[in-house]
Design an enzyme around this catalytic site. Sequence first.
Site, PDB file in Angstrom:
ATOM      1  N   HIS A  76       0.832  -1.218   0.000  1.00 32.17           N
ATOM      2  CA  HIS A  76       0.000   0.000   0.000  1.00 32.17           C
ATOM      3  C   HIS A  76       0.862   1.263   0.000  1.00 32.17           C
ATOM      4  CE1 HIS A  76      -3.903  -2.078   0.829  1.00 32.17           C
ATOM      5  NE2 HIS A  76      -3.107  -2.965   1.392  1.00 32.17           N
ATOM      6  N   ASN A 149     -10.290  -2.839   2.421  1.00 32.96           N
ATOM      7  CA  ASN A 149      -9.978  -2.834   0.988  1.00 32.96           C
ATOM      8  C   ASN A 149     -11.257  -2.609   0.195  1.00 32.96           C
ATOM      9  OD1 ASN A 149      -7.210  -3.288   1.176  1.00 32.96           O
ATOM     10  ND2 ASN A 149      -7.382  -5.502   0.928  1.00 32.96           N
ATOM     11  N   HIS A 340      -3.941   1.051  11.877  1.00 32.14           N
ATOM     12  CA  HIS A 340      -3.710  -0.199  12.607  1.00 32.14           C
ATOM     13  C   HIS A 340      -5.077  -0.786  12.984  1.00 32.14           C
ATOM     14  CE1 HIS A 340      -2.458  -3.175  15.320  1.00 32.14           C
ATOM     15  NE2 HIS A 340      -2.053  -2.458  16.343  1.00 32.14           N
ATOM     16  N   TYR A 363       0.767  -4.183  11.992  1.00 30.07           N
ATOM     17  CA  TYR A 363       0.661  -2.746  11.703  1.00 30.07           C
ATOM     18  C   TYR A 363       1.458  -1.904  12.694  1.00 30.07           C
ATOM     19  CZ  TYR A 363      -2.727  -3.901   8.148  1.00 30.07           C
ATOM     20  OH  TYR A 363      -3.316  -4.420   7.030  1.00 30.07           O
TER      21      TYR A 363
HETATM   22 FE1  HDD Z   1      -2.590  -4.795   5.367  1.00 28.16          FE
HETATM   23  C1  HDD Z   1      -1.142  -1.740   5.083  1.00 28.16           C
HETATM   24  C2  HDD Z   1      -5.541  -3.507   4.242  1.00 28.16           C
HETATM   25  C3  HDD Z   1      -3.925  -7.967   5.273  1.00 28.16           C
HETATM   26  C4  HDD Z   1       0.129  -5.979   6.910  1.00 28.16           C
HETATM   27  N1  HDD Z   1      -3.205  -2.981   4.765  1.00 28.16           N
HETATM   28  C5  HDD Z   1      -2.462  -1.846   4.723  1.00 28.16           C
HETATM   29  C6  HDD Z   1      -3.265  -0.762   4.248  1.00 28.16           C
HETATM   30  C7  HDD Z   1      -4.512  -1.262   4.022  1.00 28.16           C
HETATM   31  C8  HDD Z   1      -4.472  -2.656   4.347  1.00 28.16           C
HETATM   32  C9  HDD Z   1      -5.705  -0.487   3.530  1.00 28.16           C
HETATM   33  C10 HDD Z   1      -2.782   0.647   4.018  1.00 28.16           C
HETATM   34  C11 HDD Z   1      -3.033   1.523   5.178  1.00 28.16           C
HETATM   35  C12 HDD Z   1      -2.592   2.916   4.828  1.00 28.16           C
HETATM   36  O1  HDD Z   1      -3.226   3.523   3.940  1.00 28.16           O
HETATM   37  O2  HDD Z   1      -1.615   3.372   5.409  1.00 28.16           O
HETATM   38  N2  HDD Z   1      -4.345  -5.588   4.793  1.00 28.16           N
HETATM   39  C13 HDD Z   1      -5.462  -4.874   4.452  1.00 28.16           C
HETATM   40  C14 HDD Z   1      -6.576  -5.786   4.353  1.00 28.16           C
HETATM   41  C15 HDD Z   1      -6.114  -7.035   4.624  1.00 28.16           C
HETATM   42  C16 HDD Z   1      -4.710  -6.913   4.921  1.00 28.16           C
HETATM   43  C17 HDD Z   1      -7.989  -5.357   4.027  1.00 28.16           C
HETATM   44  C18 HDD Z   1      -6.830  -8.335   4.675  1.00 28.16           C
HETATM   45  C19 HDD Z   1      -8.071  -8.477   4.857  1.00 28.16           C
HETATM   46  N3  HDD Z   1      -1.991  -6.633   5.938  1.00 28.16           N
HETATM   47  C20 HDD Z   1      -2.702  -7.815   5.871  1.00 28.16           C
HETATM   48  C21 HDD Z   1      -1.982  -8.867   6.537  1.00 28.16           C
HETATM   49  C22 HDD Z   1      -0.836  -8.309   7.018  1.00 28.16           C
HETATM   50  C23 HDD Z   1      -0.857  -6.915   6.620  1.00 28.16           C
HETATM   51  C24 HDD Z   1      -2.455 -10.292   6.688  1.00 28.16           C
HETATM   52  C25 HDD Z   1       0.284  -8.924   7.812  1.00 28.16           C
HETATM   53  C26 HDD Z   1       0.215  -9.998   8.506  1.00 28.16           C
HETATM   54  N4  HDD Z   1      -0.795  -4.007   5.818  1.00 28.16           N
HETATM   55  C27 HDD Z   1       0.164  -4.689   6.521  1.00 28.16           C
HETATM   56  C28 HDD Z   1       1.332  -3.817   6.904  1.00 28.16           C
HETATM   57  C29 HDD Z   1       0.925  -2.436   6.321  1.00 28.16           C
HETATM   58  C30 HDD Z   1      -0.422  -2.724   5.669  1.00 28.16           C
HETATM   59  C31 HDD Z   1       2.665  -4.368   6.431  1.00 28.16           C
HETATM   60  C32 HDD Z   1       1.902  -1.725   5.416  1.00 28.16           C
HETATM   61  C33 HDD Z   1       1.869  -0.271   5.824  1.00 28.16           C
HETATM   62  C34 HDD Z   1       1.107  -0.230   7.053  1.00 28.16           C
HETATM   63  O3  HDD Z   1       0.672  -1.489   7.355  1.00 28.16           O
HETATM   64  O4  HDD Z   1       0.892   0.754   7.723  1.00 28.16           O
HETATM   65  O5  HDD Z   1       1.450  -3.776   8.289  1.00 28.16           O
END
Ligand code: HDD
Length: 709
Positions: A76, A149, A340, A363
């Site tokens: 993202h 999402n 988060h 997060y």
């Molecule tokens: Fe995630 C970012 C949505 C599964 C780990 N995720 C992130 C963002 C969104 C989502 C909208 C961007 C937030 C922003 O605009 O800063 N993610 C989802 C959805 C998931 C999902 C809807 C499943 C239903 N994500 C998911 C899993 C993991 C992560 C299973 C880890 C185990 N996601 C992350 C992250 C991020 C992230 C690596 C990257 C940047 C952040 O968190 O702030 O922690």
Amino acid sequence: MANPKDPQQDKKTENLAPHTADNADQLLTTNQGLRINDNQHSLKAGERGPSLLEDFILREKITHFDHERIPERVVHARGSGAHGYFQVYEPMGKYTKAGFLNDPSRKTPVFVRFSTVAGSRGSTDLARDARGFAVKFYTDEGNYDLVGNNIPVFFIQDAMKFPDFVHAVKPEPHHEMPQAASAHDTFWDFISLMPESMHMIMWVMSDRAIPRSYRMMEGFGVHTFRFINEAGQSHFVKFHWKPLLGVHAVAWDEALKISGKDPDFHRRDLWNAIESGAFPEYELGVQIVPEEDEHKFPFDLLDPTKIIPEEVVPVQRIGRMVLNRNPDNFFAETEQVAFHPGHLVPGIDFSNDPLLQGRLFSYLDTQLSRLGSPNFHEIPINRPVAPLHNNQRDGHMRQTINRGGTSYEPNTLGGGCPFQAKMADGGFTSHQERVEGHKVRARSRSFFDHFSQAALFYHSQSAPEKTHIVNALRFELGKVTVTDIRIRMLGLLNQVDTSLAAQVAAGLGLEVPATPEQPVNHSIPADGDPEQFQPFTVAQQVTASAALSMAHTVKNTIKSRQIAFLLANGVAAEEVDKMKTALERQGAVVQLVAPHLGAITTDTDKVLEADQSFLTTGSVLFDAVYIPGGAAGTAQLQTHPDALHFIREACRHCKAIAVTGAGATVLEAAFIPPADDPGIITDGHPEAFIAAIAQHRCWDRESQRSIPA
Ligand code: HDD
């Protein structure tokens, strides 16, 4: 007086965050407040001499510049943000005690960040991808983040697979290609071994993955969450965002071209809509399931690869979000915002969805590496509006100056402060779900129906939408270089729908493998019994769901739609005026596109100003095209290759086209013969044109007419 040269600075002076700075009428200083006399030259030993190490002004400026970047998000990374507010319609106390969901008079401030998943920060907005839809509610009881999402399911069922999935979809590690695209070997290699991804694959191969606008896509919390009421009673809940403009997408060929013409297409669209006062609006919807109904579905409520069809549990629309302010500073707000799923308020709680449970770790951890400090909550965009008191101290870049001699609890020296909050005072308590079990690395058998809902999605699509899915798979798998991967994918697709697999196979020049050699699930542990991991299918409660098709979306407005008027010197001024007035009255945005910029003469005294030339824009940046009459003007357009290309391309992308008077001759020159096509308005009636634009696209044209672009 504000600096007249910077309209951004001129704009807003009220309600600014405490650290907001602007330069209007100020003198230039260093970061220590020293006034700078010369910002043009470094300090040198003589005019032509070497620079001096002593130049603390140069060193401060360059050092700060060298450290301007922070790591982009691993996923993202590419995003766009907006401020706004949320307001609930009716108190939801029956289900949740969350304050912001109980007071219809309260406007809770929000910050929303939309994003793509796979691409880097500078990648195109129009990649085929899921879109992030993350909302931070600044409630009186603390920040609540709904980090969702635009697709209601996910690729994998367990957070353990997330790094593998992301590594597979990201550019390949040896040569870092391709950027922001899933059409490559590693992604499909992984997916072909991961049957649980099949439902999500249907969504990302559909047009949902190439939205027309962030303002025209749905949002979903994906996981099942819990609502908790005052009595401590829990209901399961699925969250939805419903855009008031409907759910609309572009054509794939168009997406590819937009990526070249304007890679910021979605960002610009969001920004311009808010600047012009066409505020994006979404309704918050909830599907509520009583605890006792947890096991009444043919799938597991904890499985994030499943939806609850709206026909089975209707979506109740409980409030409205309006995005009405653009950020002042992209980095400070959109880049530094830290979402988060674990940012909760009383009245909302988690389920045991194993994907969600993993996210609850990820997060917070990622913010530490990305923002560099556990004090990221002090960055203005992340600060709660609710007061914050605890004994956490110090760390990199701490801003708060905590007073007093105690930083522990319990204490007597500090009068016992800060106190734990009673539940009656809003103290958070986790829902007391009874849990017992063996410590195992395992997945419930109830998660193993990987195909029924993929089929439900596919069968719910209109004919053009199905064609788009077939073509998307042909495109994506066509970019795969390893035949075995293509064949494995055909085997999986065949279990979703045999005609789907056959059509994709035809496009790839392959045979669908005899099914099932065995629908092997490769995502099993080393000592796992393959039998145990065999997927099965369970009949769903519905075989098709209207809510899954964009064909049934809102189609009654042309608000903020971009309409190109193609014209040249000699255009009929009156026809332009009439159509422009009619469209603008409905909230559409008209741009005059001509062979050159500057003045365009008309058939009267009136002179028009072109907004764009054929060089500065393209049909893919518009929703519809109008060609006014005027013999001299249309004569030029008839022989102008860019004008003809513009019209044919708009036609190929199924857009509404209207002509008046001699405008019809340009349509003929573009070899678009008259036909029974509701999207081509040859009698120039504004009402008919407006109705056609509101339909978004005339997708049936694709199969009925073969107009090359
Ligand atoms: Fe995630 C970012 C949505 C599964 C780990 N995720 C992130 C963002 C969104 C989502 C909208 C961007 C937030 C922003 O605009 O800063 N993610 C989802 C959805 C998931 C999902 C809807 C499943 C239903 N994500 C998911 C899993 C993991 C992560 C299973 C880890 C185990 N996601 C992350 C992250 C991020 C992230 C690596 C990257 C940047 C952040 O968190 O702030 O922690």
